[in-house]
Write a protein that holds these residues in place. Structure first.
Motif, PDB file in Angstrom:
ATOM      1  N   SER A   1       5.815  -9.611   4.079  1.00  0.00           N
ATOM      2  CA  SER A   1       5.233  -8.222   4.149  1.00  0.00           C
ATOM      3  C   SER A   1       3.924  -7.749   4.967  1.00  0.00           C
ATOM      4  O   SER A   1       3.465  -8.781   4.434  1.00  0.00           O
ATOM      5  CB  SER A   1       5.281  -7.342   2.695  1.00  0.00           C
ATOM      6  N   GLY A   2       3.974  -7.508   6.189  1.00  0.00           N
ATOM      7  CA  GLY A   2       2.625  -7.380   6.726  1.00  0.00           C
ATOM      8  C   GLY A   2       2.292  -5.819   6.468  1.00  0.00           C
ATOM      9  O   GLY A   2       1.498  -5.275   7.611  1.00  0.00           O
ATOM     10  N   SER A   3       2.651  -4.723   5.630  1.00  0.00           N
ATOM     11  CA  SER A   3       2.011  -3.735   6.050  1.00  0.00           C
ATOM     12  C   SER A   3       0.906  -3.622   5.481  1.00  0.00           C
ATOM     13  O   SER A   3       0.604  -3.536   4.370  1.00  0.00           O
ATOM     14  CB  SER A   3       3.396  -3.375   4.364  1.00  0.00           C
ATOM     15  N   LEU A   4      -0.050  -2.644   6.359  1.00  0.00           N
ATOM     16  CA  LEU A   4      -1.330  -1.986   5.613  1.00  0.00           C
ATOM     17  C   LEU A   4      -1.344  -1.414   5.100  1.00  0.00           C
ATOM     18  O   LEU A   4      -2.760  -1.451   3.728  1.00  0.00           O
ATOM     19  CB  LEU A   4      -1.584  -1.875   7.313  1.00  0.00           C
ATOM     20  N   LEU A   5      -0.203  -0.346   4.820  1.00  0.00           N
ATOM     21  CA  LEU A   5      -0.371   0.881   3.491  1.00  0.00           C
ATOM     22  C   LEU A   5       0.443   0.004   2.438  1.00  0.00           C
ATOM     23  O   LEU A   5       0.094   0.361   1.252  1.00  0.00           O
ATOM     24  CB  LEU A   5      -0.105   1.588   4.141  1.00  0.00           C
ATOM     25  N   GLU A   6       0.682  -0.588   2.155  1.00  0.00           N
ATOM     26  CA  GLU A   6       1.781  -0.915   1.166  1.00  0.00           C
ATOM     27  C   GLU A   6       0.558  -1.133   0.102  1.00  0.00           C
ATOM     28  O   GLU A   6       1.383  -0.782  -1.378  1.00  0.00           O
ATOM     29  CB  GLU A   6       3.196  -2.330   1.079  1.00  0.00           C
ATOM     30  N   ASP A   7      -0.300  -1.840  -0.042  1.00  0.00           N
ATOM     31  CA  ASP A   7      -0.708  -2.348  -1.200  1.00  0.00           C
ATOM     32  C   ASP A   7      -1.953  -1.139  -1.482  1.00  0.00           C
ATOM     33  O   ASP A   7      -2.979  -1.329  -2.920  1.00  0.00           O
ATOM     34  CB  ASP A   7      -1.434  -3.936  -1.381  1.00  0.00           C
ATOM     35  N   MET A   8      -1.822  -0.230  -0.356  1.00  0.00           N
ATOM     36  CA  MET A   8      -2.769   1.017  -1.443  1.00  0.00           C
ATOM     37  C   MET A   8      -2.320   1.995  -2.287  1.00  0.00           C
ATOM     38  O   MET A   8      -0.982   2.216  -3.298  1.00  0.00           O
ATOM     39  CB  MET A   8      -3.220   1.852  -0.305  1.00  0.00           C
TER      40      MET A   8
ATOM     41  N   SER B   1      -4.979   0.705  -9.337  1.00  0.00           N
ATOM     42  CA  SER B   1      -4.281   1.447  -8.431  1.00  0.00           C
ATOM     43  C   SER B   1      -3.290   0.369  -6.925  1.00  0.00           C
ATOM     44  O   SER B   1      -2.603   1.734  -6.479  1.00  0.00           O
ATOM     45  CB  SER B   1      -4.710   2.930  -8.259  1.00  0.00           C
ATOM     46  N   PHE B   2      -3.723  -0.516  -7.121  1.00  0.00           N
ATOM     47  CA  PHE B   2      -3.568  -1.233  -5.245  1.00  0.00           C
ATOM     48  C   PHE B   2      -1.835  -2.152  -5.982  1.00  0.00           C
ATOM     49  O   PHE B   2      -2.471  -2.559  -7.244  1.00  0.00           O
ATOM     50  CB  PHE B   2      -4.659  -1.792  -5.057  1.00  0.00           C
ATOM     51  N   GLY B   3      -1.814  -1.475  -5.314  1.00  0.00           N
ATOM     52  CA  GLY B   3      -0.173  -2.654  -4.997  1.00  0.00           C
ATOM     53  C   GLY B   3      -0.248  -4.062  -5.098  1.00  0.00           C
ATOM     54  O   GLY B   3      -0.018  -4.616  -6.561  1.00  0.00           O
TER      55      GLY B   3
END
Length: 805
Positions: free
Chosen positions: A436-443, A737-739
């Motif tokens: 995964s290269g999602s910028l928002l996934e861990d937010m 709260s960070f994935g």
């Protein structure tokens, strides 16, 4: 002599520490005060972490883009999806609200409904002029209805910029000054000005305003990291201290341990200040990591002290033996853990490099702190009473050790069969893992700003800017009709891609010029023909120099053009598919001999950086395994022992990887970090066990079974204690709260739990089953140095030998 040096060194060190305890303790206080003063140099990251090296081709392309068009991530958007907006009172309030931001020096430009200009044709002389879309300061119901109809039906130029036609959502754009985008001024404006103003407006007019844009997302994300650091530290202290107290049932021992790790946390923050490293998602976990890793050190040291007190009741001798008997072994385990982190420093990623340097230095510093603080404080305190030593003979611990001993003696086939099943199932799961290269996934998904991101993705098809740089290879090449038509073809391709929003470029302005030439008729919003271009050109020339759009999307030479689109939160694999689909079509539209076209922008850099970082983390994990294998070879001088020691540590890593596949947890920077951290920590138990096993073999005249079971009894309790602390300590990260941080905590905890079981069940089983091939003097040669000092009888003999020498 190596043996004598090892024993003699720690014996001499014990004497130095205990004789100079006051000076050492004052020195520790002085260093801690100094580290506290360095906190002022700490700073939080105000930009996205660039995980690519500066000389990477993707970074070079991005720098080239910035030179032409400047900072691209300076847009904050505010949107309202409310039918009551188009009433005289609320529309005026909304326009006044947006206009109020023009007063702030941090704002470069505001675009709202009130700021919209219509392109109109004027004659005598032939020219285009921009006239206000809304001319009056107050308006009637009829005027508002007229504005609404014209905006949504007659101004296609502003679709995607100011409104979403499918739901009639209206948005405003605040452009921050480019020189403050990556500074703390940005954060101060968003937290102290923008948010309170939005909240006040929402309350007064009963409207829900959505906010997004990369500066806003980065600021809110950074604020969440800051808020969580203190929560993590307090939670880690609370959980580890409660578990520690449960095991030792001693408030005194708990407070002493907490003192040592709190000083370690202060040193960790101080080191970040000294090195002037930014606090990122990775470096933010170092202080709680210090607590979680520090407590096992305290357990080994205090447990040994209390065992010695129970054995002979001599406090001075007990403290000396804590240093001589546990110091060496604890140092070695801390060195292996630090080595696992230090491999990050050998990568080319700045993010990992800084994390590896700070983490590895702090782990070694933490060992020194725990050794000094615990022995010195105990030297000033009264000798532990009988009630402090009761935990050493707990019935439930004895039952646990009996169960493990019975499994190793009688159920080895079950252990091997279970291990093979776990291995097969894990390998199957590994094949299902995605990157995964999602910028928002861990937010944080529950945060208000994340819900706003989802709103903008739904209404405007994305929020993360993706830039396309078109190089025509000749001056003024952009404004040639052939180039504009090619750019329009590309934009149509982008519009057909569901993950991307409607693009913005000079093409939009050219199309709007034709619409204006035909008196604003929206059906003429298209690229002019070559014949029409000759009629429109006299009007356009007077307008080009005044147009901000021209300057924003075409460079001063007219050679380079910029096409901006916004992408949804897609992963690395999906982005690779999009690029692969567009590449052949792109080459057909823009022949390589005449044009250079490249994708760039922060969103793309993050995705490319993720793949690069995953490769670096894989490299660091491999390097950690090799380094620790070499370390084992140096200690035991046997390749067979290396294989046996690695099996119970690699199996839990494979199991965790398989678990990630089954649970749908992708490989990303935060999750692949799990393997290096867990391996570096879990191998400590292996070192303790094998070192004790090597010692027991010699004491028991190479009787395998007796030596294995004695080692299990001797090290099992401490391994269980430390693994339990580590399990619950890392579980603290699951409150994040960070994935990514949550996954890190859960996966490391799970890995360490299985690593403990592997070291307490699989490792001794292998030693018993392979006794003929590994448990002989030829295979188990005398180690380079002794990790565990000699038993009492051996110790007395060595002391006598030293005196004779």
């Amino acid at each position: 002599m190596a043996k004598l040096f090892s024993f003699g060194f720690w014996n001499a060190l014990a004497g130095i520490i205990l004789r100079n305890r006051a000076i050492i303790f004052i020195t520790i206080i002085g260093i801690t005060v100094f580290m506290g003063f360095q906190w002022k140099n700490m700073r939080f990251s105000h930009s996205e972490a660039n995980m690519l090296p500066d000389d990477h081709e993707v970074n070079i392309e991005y720098q080239k883009f910035l030179e032409k068009f400047g900072e691209e991530g300076n847009l904050i958007v505010m949107a309202v999806k409310d039918s009551s907006l188009f009433t005289p009172t609320k529309l005026k309030a909304w326009n006044d609200f947006n206009n109020s931001f023009k007063e702030y020096e941090e704002i470069d430009l505001v675009i709202s409904i009130a700021d919209l200009k219509k392109l109109t044709k004027k004659d005598n002389p032939a020219r285009f002029e921009l006239i206000p879309f809304i001319k009056d300061s107050s308006y009637t119901e009829k005027q508002v209805t007229s504005y609404k109809d014209e905006l949504f039906n007659k101004l296609p130029f502003y679709e995607g910029l100011v409104y979403s036609k499918k739901s009639q959502t209206v948005q405003s754009a605040l452009y921050l000054k480019k020189d403050i985008v990556n500074t703390k001024i940005r954060k101060k404006f968003i937290i102290d000005v923008l948010q309170p103003a939005v909240e006040a407006f929402e309350k007064e007019y009963d409207m829900d305003i959505k906010i997004s844009g990369m500066p806003y997302i980065r600021t809110m994300n950074s604020q969440n990291i800051m808020d969580e650091i203190s929560v993590f530290i307090l939670a880690a202290l609370l959980v580890t201290s409660l578990i520690f107290f449960f095991f030792f049932r001693s408030l005194r021992a708990t407070l002493i341990s907490m003192t040592a790790v709190i000083i370690g946390v202060m040193w960790a923050f101080g080191l970040l200040g000294i090195l002037e490293y930014e606090i990122t998602v990775l470096t933010a976990i170092i202080p709680p990591l210090v607590i979680v890793i520090g407590i096992p050190n305290c357990i080994f040291l205090i447990n040994k002290y209390q065992q010695e007190i129970k054995k002979h009741g001599n406090k001075a001798k007990s403290l000396q033996r804590v240093i001589t008997k546990v110091g060496n072994a604890t140092l070695m385990t801390n060195v292996t853990t630090a080595s696992g982190f230090a491999t990050f420093a050998l990568t080319e990623s700045k993010l990992l490099k800084e994390f590896g340097i700070v983490a590895s230095i702090n782990i070694i510093a933490l060992f020194i702190l725990c050794l000094l603080v615990i022995t010195i404080i105990y030297s000033y305190m009264p000798q532990p009473k009988e009630r402090h030593l009761k935990h050493l003979g707990k019935g439930w611990i004895e039952k646990l050790m009996d169960w493990m001993e019975n499994m190793v003696k009688t159920r080895r086939v079950t252990i091997y069969f279970s291990s093979v099943i776990i291995l097969i199932v894990s390998i199957i799961g590994i094949y299902t893992i995605k990157v995964s290269g999602s910028l928002l996934e861990d937010m944080p998904k529950s945060a208000g700003f994340y819900k706003d991101i989802e709103f903008f993705e739904d209404e405007f098809d994305g929020i993360m800017p993706l830039e396309i740089l078109v190089d025509t290879k000749r001056k003024q090449g952009v404004l040639k009709l052939s180039t504009l038509k090619r750019m329009e073809q590309l934009q149509e391709l982008l519009e057909e891609t569901p993950q991307l929003s409607k693009p913005i470029s000079i093409v939009s302005l050219v199309k709007y010029s034709k619409q204006a030439f035909y008196n604003g008729n929206p059906k003429y919003y298209q690229i002019p023909t070559s014949q029409e271009r000759n009629f429109i050109l006299p009007y356009a020339k007077s307008f080009e120099s005044k147009s901000g759009v021209m300057k924003s999307y075409v460079d001063s030479t007219g050679q380079y053009a910029r096409i901006t689109t916004f992408m949804k939160d897609v992963g690395t694999e999906e982005m690779d598919r999009i690029e692969a689909t567009l590449a052949p079509k792109l080459e057909k539209i823009f022949p390589k001999d005449r044009y250079n076209v490249s994708f760039t922008g922060k969103a793309l850099i993050f995705q490319k950086g993720t793949k690069y970082l995953v490769w670096n983390l894989t490299f660091s994990l491999t390097l950690a395994v090799v380094l620790i294998a070499l370390f084992m070879a140096w200690m035991f001088r046997s390749w067979k022992m290396i294989v046996i020691s690695l099996i119970p540590n690699l199996l839990p890593l494979l199991m965790t990887a398989g678990l990630m596949g089954y649970l749908g947890v992708p490989i990303k920077p935060s999750t692949i970090l799990v393997f290096s951290i867990a391996f570096g920590i879990s191998v400590d138990d292996t070192i303790h066990f094998l070192a004790k096993y090597r010692q027991e073999l010699k004491s028991n005249h190479w009787r395998i079974k007796k030596s294995v079971l004695a080692s299990l009894r001797e090290t099992g309790v401490s391994m269980f204690y430390t693994s339990t602390v580590l399990f619950f300590g890392f579980s603290v990260f699951m409150i994040s709260s960070f994935g990514g941080t949550k996954a890190l905590g859960g996966l490391v905890s799970t890995t360490l739990l299985f690593a403990m079981l592997a070291n307490l069940l699989l490792l001794p089983s292998l030693l018993l089953s392979l006794e003929r091939s590994i448990a002989n003097k030829k295979t188990l040669k005398e180690p380079t140095f002794k990790i565990i000092p000699p038993n009492d009888n051996e110790e007395e003999a060595e002391e006598t030998l030293q005196e004779e020498e």
